[in-house]
Design a protein around this motif. Structure first.
Motif, PDB file in Angstrom:
ATOM      1  N   TYR A 164      -9.779  -5.877   5.489  1.00 45.63           N
ATOM      2  CA  TYR A 164      -9.935  -5.990   4.021  1.00 45.63           C
ATOM      3  C   TYR A 164      -8.718  -6.696   3.399  1.00 45.63           C
ATOM      4  O   TYR A 164      -8.850  -7.605   2.573  1.00 45.63           O
ATOM      5  CB  TYR A 164     -10.120  -4.583   3.446  1.00 45.63           C
TER       6      TYR A 164
ATOM      7  N   ILE B  96       0.868  -1.182   0.000  1.00 44.31           N
ATOM      8  CA  ILE B  96       0.000   0.000   0.000  1.00 44.31           C
ATOM      9  C   ILE B  96       0.906   1.234   0.000  1.00 44.31           C
ATOM     10  O   ILE B  96       2.087   1.141   0.301  1.00 44.31           O
ATOM     11  CB  ILE B  96      -0.950   0.005   1.222  1.00 44.31           C
TER      12      ILE B  96
ATOM     13  N   GLU C  82      -2.782   1.196   8.588  1.00 40.77           N
ATOM     14  CA  GLU C  82      -4.143   0.907   8.164  1.00 40.77           C
ATOM     15  C   GLU C  82      -5.144   1.101   9.300  1.00 40.77           C
ATOM     16  O   GLU C  82      -4.816   0.913  10.476  1.00 40.77           O
ATOM     17  CB  GLU C  82      -4.239  -0.552   7.663  1.00 40.77           C
ATOM     18  N   THR C  83      -6.358   1.426   8.911  1.00 39.45           N
ATOM     19  CA  THR C  83      -7.452   1.383   9.885  1.00 39.45           C
ATOM     20  C   THR C  83      -7.769  -0.096  10.135  1.00 39.45           C
ATOM     21  O   THR C  83      -7.429  -0.959   9.307  1.00 39.45           O
ATOM     22  CB  THR C  83      -8.718   2.062   9.330  1.00 39.45           C
TER      23      THR C  83
ATOM     24  N   GLU D 275      -9.342  -1.534   7.168  1.00 36.36           N
ATOM     25  CA  GLU D 275      -8.417  -1.771   6.047  1.00 36.36           C
ATOM     26  C   GLU D 275      -7.570  -3.030   6.286  1.00 36.36           C
ATOM     27  O   GLU D 275      -7.334  -3.812   5.367  1.00 36.36           O
ATOM     28  CB  GLU D 275      -7.513  -0.544   5.853  1.00 36.36           C
ATOM     29  N   TYR D 276      -7.097  -3.224   7.523  1.00 37.82           N
ATOM     30  CA  TYR D 276      -6.347  -4.452   7.829  1.00 37.82           C
ATOM     31  C   TYR D 276      -7.220  -5.669   7.532  1.00 37.82           C
ATOM     32  O   TYR D 276      -6.774  -6.656   6.945  1.00 37.82           O
ATOM     33  CB  TYR D 276      -5.939  -4.488   9.310  1.00 37.82           C
TER      34      TYR D 276
END
Ligand code: HPA
Length: 274
Positions: free
Chosen positions: A201, A188, A194-195, A198-199
């Motif tokens: 995902y 990324i 990451e939020t 997001e982690y």
């Protein structure tokens, strides 16, 4: 203006005039992972700022220089300090050193990085050898004109990470009691971590680790058919949700530094057996 190939040639010629040392293997050292350089029997050093066309690194944790010397009896050149997309370089700029390595005759590239873990079987301080990647970076290093003398327009990515090196790396880790996995690295752009969503995902789409580097260099190396071995140090956990903790650059560097000897062991033994 100089064309891309002319710049590669110019930089290669500069380096070849500076040192007669002919490296066979390239190494790119990641965040907090510069100590491996201490194991190198140094022959010559070149600060990035002296090298024509080289980007100059901006992150404090990276001191930028090329180190030429011997490691495990092999002639290597190591990049101490690497370039990241979040620093503002274009993909062409940050992968330029890999082009130069190939021009210098290097056919094998070793890469290290610090990464967040996304696999519930991993823990902080583990090592992960890359067996594949997912490229989520917003710019592609091969975008634009293709130079057929460097590599094909549409490089195949089936054999990106050398299977034999992955297997040997795992064997070395096992023999030395190092907790090591073979996994998928998602790249990324950063610079935010990451939020939790997001982690999650990244875990769901199949990544075992996430970081802000490596994939551009790997793509450019494979474009030129170089053999690639890459390894992550898991410096923090992003999955499962309960394992996520606030993480600073200092935390990443601290874990990378304490784990580095494990990675160094794997890389030096692997090199010795090449
Ligand atoms: N995310 C992205 N990059 C990283 C991380 C992370 O959790 N840890 C180290 N580099």
């Amino acid at each position: 203006m100089k064309d891309y190939l002319e710049k590669i040639e110019e930089t290669k010629n500069y380096i070849a005039a500076e040192t007669k040392f002919k490296p066979e293997i390239g190494i790119i050292l990641g965040t907090g992972l510069g100590n491996l350089a201490g194991e190198i029997k140094k022959e010559y050093e070149l600060p990035y700022e002296d090298i024509p066309n080289f980007p100059v690194s901006t992150v404090e944790s990276h001191s930028g220089k090329l180190i030429f010397g011997e490691l495990s009896g092999k002639k290597i050149v190591a990049m101490q300090g690497r370039f990241h997309y979040y620093e503002g370089y274009t993909m062409k700029e940050l992968t330029f050193p890999v082009r130069v390595m190939k021009a210098l005759g290097i056919e094998t590239l070793f890469i290290s990085n610090a990464a967040g873990g996304l696999n519930e079987h991993y823990k902080t301080g583990d090592v992960m050898i890359l067996r594949d990647h997912i490229n989520l970076l917003p710019e592609h290093p091969l975008r634009g004109r293709n130079y057929d003398t460097l590599g094909p327009r549409f490089p195949d990515m089936l054999h990106t990470y050398d299977k034999k090196l992955v297997e040997k790396g795992l064997q070395i880790a096992k023999k030395n009691g190092i907790s090591c996995h073979a996994g998928v690295y998602a790249a990324i752009q950063g610079p935010c971590l990451e939020t939790p969503a997001e982690y999650n995902y990244l875990h769901v789409i199949g990544a075992d680790a996430v970081g802000m580097s490596t994939v551009p260099e790997v793509i450019v190396a494979r474009h030129m058919n170089m053999r690639v071995f890459a390894v992550s140090i898991i410096t923090d956990m992003g999955y499962p949700m309960e394992a996520i903790q606030e993480t600073s650059l200092e935390d990443v560097i601290r874990v990378a530094k304490t784990t580095e000897p494990k990675m160094t062991k794997i890389i030096t033994e692997l090199l010795g057996g090449l």
